[in-house]
Design an enzyme around this catalytic site. Structure first.
Site, mmCIF file in Angstrom:
data_model
loop_
_atom_site.group_PDB
_atom_site.id
_atom_site.type_symbol
_atom_site.label_atom_id
_atom_site.label_comp_id
_atom_site.label_asym_id
_atom_site.label_seq_id
_atom_site.Cartn_x
_atom_site.Cartn_y
_atom_site.Cartn_z
ATOM 1 N N CYS A 111 0.800 -1.234 0.000
ATOM 2 C CA CYS A 111 0.000 0.000 0.000
ATOM 3 C C CYS A 111 0.830 1.280 0.000
ATOM 4 C CB CYS A 111 -0.944 0.024 1.198
ATOM 5 S SG CYS A 111 -2.140 -1.304 1.194
ATOM 6 N N HIS A 249 -2.975 7.394 4.730
ATOM 7 C CA HIS A 249 -3.443 6.180 4.053
ATOM 8 C C HIS A 249 -4.815 5.819 4.639
ATOM 9 C CE1 HIS A 249 -3.347 2.370 2.062
ATOM 10 N NE2 HIS A 249 -3.342 1.678 3.183
ATOM 11 N N ASN A 279 -10.019 0.986 0.721
ATOM 12 C CA ASN A 279 -8.561 1.040 0.665
ATOM 13 C C ASN A 279 -8.113 0.642 -0.745
ATOM 14 O OD1 ASN A 279 -5.826 0.662 0.898
ATOM 15 N ND2 ASN A 279 -5.933 -0.718 2.666
HETATM 16 O O1 UT7 Z 1 -3.469 -1.454 3.987
HETATM 17 C C1 UT7 Z 1 -3.358 -2.628 4.749
HETATM 18 C C2 UT7 Z 1 -4.690 -3.322 4.833
HETATM 19 N N1 UT7 Z 1 -5.013 -3.860 6.115
HETATM 20 C C3 UT7 Z 1 -5.754 -3.227 7.041
HETATM 21 O O2 UT7 Z 1 -6.073 -2.113 6.890
HETATM 22 C C4 UT7 Z 1 -6.193 -3.982 8.241
HETATM 23 C C5 UT7 Z 1 -6.207 -3.237 9.527
HETATM 24 N N2 UT7 Z 1 -7.188 -3.840 10.423
HETATM 25 C C6 UT7 Z 1 -8.466 -3.468 10.405
HETATM 26 O O3 UT7 Z 1 -8.819 -2.560 9.686
HETATM 27 C C7 UT7 Z 1 -9.432 -4.172 11.336
HETATM 28 O O4 UT7 Z 1 -8.737 -5.048 12.169
HETATM 29 C C8 UT7 Z 1 -10.544 -4.931 10.563
HETATM 30 C C9 UT7 Z 1 -11.504 -3.944 9.919
HETATM 31 C C10 UT7 Z 1 -9.927 -5.812 9.490
HETATM 32 C C11 UT7 Z 1 -11.346 -5.822 11.499
HETATM 33 O O5 UT7 Z 1 -11.891 -5.038 12.554
HETATM 34 P P1 UT7 Z 1 -11.792 -5.539 14.058
HETATM 35 O O6 UT7 Z 1 -12.530 -4.594 14.877
HETATM 36 O O7 UT7 Z 1 -10.327 -5.753 14.350
HETATM 37 O O8 UT7 Z 1 -12.589 -6.887 13.980
HETATM 38 P P2 UT7 Z 1 -12.100 -8.347 14.415
HETATM 39 O O9 UT7 Z 1 -11.051 -8.834 13.479
HETATM 40 O O10 UT7 Z 1 -11.793 -8.334 15.870
HETATM 41 O O11 UT7 Z 1 -13.408 -9.179 14.175
HETATM 42 C C12 UT7 Z 1 -14.537 -8.990 14.993
HETATM 43 C C13 UT7 Z 1 -15.630 -9.941 14.529
HETATM 44 C C14 UT7 Z 1 -15.145 -11.376 14.358
HETATM 45 O O12 UT7 Z 1 -16.201 -12.208 14.790
HETATM 46 P P3 UT7 Z 1 -16.122 -12.904 16.238
HETATM 47 O O13 UT7 Z 1 -14.872 -13.732 16.218
HETATM 48 O O14 UT7 Z 1 -16.066 -11.781 17.220
HETATM 49 O O15 UT7 Z 1 -17.379 -13.719 16.289
HETATM 50 C C15 UT7 Z 1 -14.995 -11.507 12.860
HETATM 51 O O16 UT7 Z 1 -15.173 -12.829 12.414
HETATM 52 O O17 UT7 Z 1 -16.106 -9.512 13.246
HETATM 53 C C16 UT7 Z 1 -16.103 -10.635 12.348
HETATM 54 N N3 UT7 Z 1 -15.886 -10.150 10.999
HETATM 55 C C17 UT7 Z 1 -16.912 -9.707 10.230
HETATM 56 N N4 UT7 Z 1 -18.237 -9.624 10.459
HETATM 57 C C18 UT7 Z 1 -18.997 -9.114 9.465
HETATM 58 C C19 UT7 Z 1 -14.743 -10.017 10.307
HETATM 59 N N5 UT7 Z 1 -14.979 -9.496 9.096
HETATM 60 C C20 UT7 Z 1 -16.322 -9.301 9.027
HETATM 61 C C21 UT7 Z 1 -17.168 -8.780 8.036
HETATM 62 N N6 UT7 Z 1 -18.485 -8.694 8.300
HETATM 63 N N7 UT7 Z 1 -16.715 -8.343 6.852
#
Ligand code: UT7
Length: 360
Positions: A111, A249, A279
């Site tokens: 990125c 970013h 993104n």
């Molecule tokens: O440029 C580099 C690109 N990478 C990034 O930008 C990633 C940086 N990280 C993030 O932006 C965040 O960590 C995310 C947006 C990817 C995830 O947010 P989070 O608040 O860290 O969520 P999480 O990973 O803790 O997931 C929470 C819950 C999980 O369910 P359980 O285990 O609590 O039951 C996930 O399975 O949300 C679930 N989940 C979703 N639910 C609905 C994960 N993706 C999704 C989704 N829709 N798309």
């Protein structure tokens, strides 16, 4: 030359939109989750190769600078989704622009590619190797997406931006930067299936599956962007209080909020466009900077801080003092060919490809 200044800017966003509701028709997700966790509402999906997006952005940047393509002696194409590896994507942009000879190459730091490209062009201009550079940040993230994985598929979109860089004896342009990489975090963000190690007779090339530890990426991104920002500001001899605008970013609105709070920059000085495009990887910060200029946030002398991060885990921060030109010198009527499909239809085509090799 004392510095390299941005004298032209242009963007190209493909017209097909993929909304959160569209994604929820094929993945177990919904608009409320995506908006509250990321700030994203929709993203664009390209119907053309990445070098076509980059070409249109470049023509617009050259028009804004009032520079003829024949004056360009350097093209750096920052991306991790080039049309092909050999020959590089920069040479196709060169061909489309009708430039007879120029130094042209691609770079990939995920990125941050467009931002690393900015630094390389700035250095080559300051050392006299190049005079007029075209710097491109572009991504067709939809083509390297695992559309079965809700953890990643909701986060990315396609787009391109380009800048014309020229030398200046004035104290403006790219004043300082800090580039770096936490290589011990390589494994928290990996798009498996791209690259020669997958030419193993078992993996179908073109099948992509991701390793993606969102929370670890989140933490590393905040630290990397903040530390790089402090270092770049120190190198520029500026304090955060002297920064007029942050153009970060756009990977997650919550990451941006953390970075702004840590740097003690008020929200009204932070440029946001994540809701429109998600993104766009290498294109993200470049497109955001173009839009900050287009929307009037940038004046002559505005100090801009551009923190970014990407897989690697690469990070960067640039400090720019904007020059005199804040409106394009010329316009152009160049457009992409019309798109007959919706974003969802293009994604469905990706999903109908044969799949193998990944852990599903
Ligand atoms: O440029 C580099 C690109 N990478 C990034 O930008 C990633 C940086 N990280 C993030 O932006 C965040 O960590 C995310 C947006 C990817 C995830 O947010 P989070 O608040 O860290 O969520 P999480 O990973 O803790 O997931 C929470 C819950 C999980 O369910 P359980 O285990 O609590 O039951 C996930 O399975 O949300 C679930 N989940 C979703 N639910 C609905 C994960 N993706 C999704 C989704 N829709 N798309």
């Amino acid at each position: 030359m004392e510095f390299a200044a941005i004298t032209g800017w242009g963007k190209c966003l493909p017209p097909a939109v993929l909304t959160n509701d569209d994604i929820s028709t094929f993945l177990d997700t919904d608009d409320e989750w995506i908006v509250s966790r990321t700030g994203m509402k929709e993203r664009r999906i390209s119907h053309v190769p990445i070098s076509d997006l980059a070409h249109v952005a470049s023509v617009r940047a050259l028009a804004a600078a009032g520079v003829d393509a024949s004056e360009v002696d350097l093209i750096i194409f920052g991306s991790c989704s080039p049309d092909e590896v050999v020959p590089n994507a920069a040479s196709r942009v060169q061909l489309l622009l009708g430039i007879k000879t120029a130094a042209v190459f691609d770079i990939n730091t995920a990125c941050t590619s467009g931002m690393y490209a900015l630094s390389i062009a700035s250095s080559m201009i300051r050392t006299g190797i190049a005079r007029t550079a075209l710097v491109i940040g572009a991504e067709v993230a939809s083509s390297v997406q695992d559309w079965t994985d809700r953890n990643v598929a909701v986060l990315f979109g396609d787009g391109a931006a380009a800048f014309v860089l020229q030398g200046t004896e004035k104290h403006e342009g790219i004043l300082a930067e800090k580039l770096g990489c936490y290589a011990d975090s390589r494994d928290i963000l990996r798009a498996n299936g791209i690259g020669m190690r997958y030419a193993d007779g078992r993996t179908i090339l073109g099948t992509i599956w991701w390793n993606f530890n969102g929370q670890e990426i989140f933490k590393k991104a905040v630290v990397g962007m903040c530390e790089a920002s402090q270092e770049a500001l120190a190198r520029a001899g500026l304090s955060t209080g002297q920064i007029d605008l942050i153009v970060p970013h756009q990977a997650n609105l919550r990451i941006i909020d953390f970075v702004a709070k840590r740097l003690k920059v008020p929200p009204e000085q932070v440029f946001i466009n994540i809701h429109k495009y998600g993104n766009m990887s290498s294109a993200t910060t470049p497109v955001a900077l173009v839009e900050a200029v287009e929307e009037g946030y940038v004046k002559h002398g505005t100090h801009i801080l551009l923190p970014a991060f990407g897989a690697g885990l690469s990070y960067s921060a640039h400090v720019i003092r904007w020059g005199e030109r804040v409106t394009p010198l010329h316009s152009t009527d160049i457009e992409l060919p019309p798109c007959e499909k919706t974003g969802l239809e293009i994604v469905k085509e990706y999903m109908s490809r044969p799949r193998a090799g990944g852990p599903y």
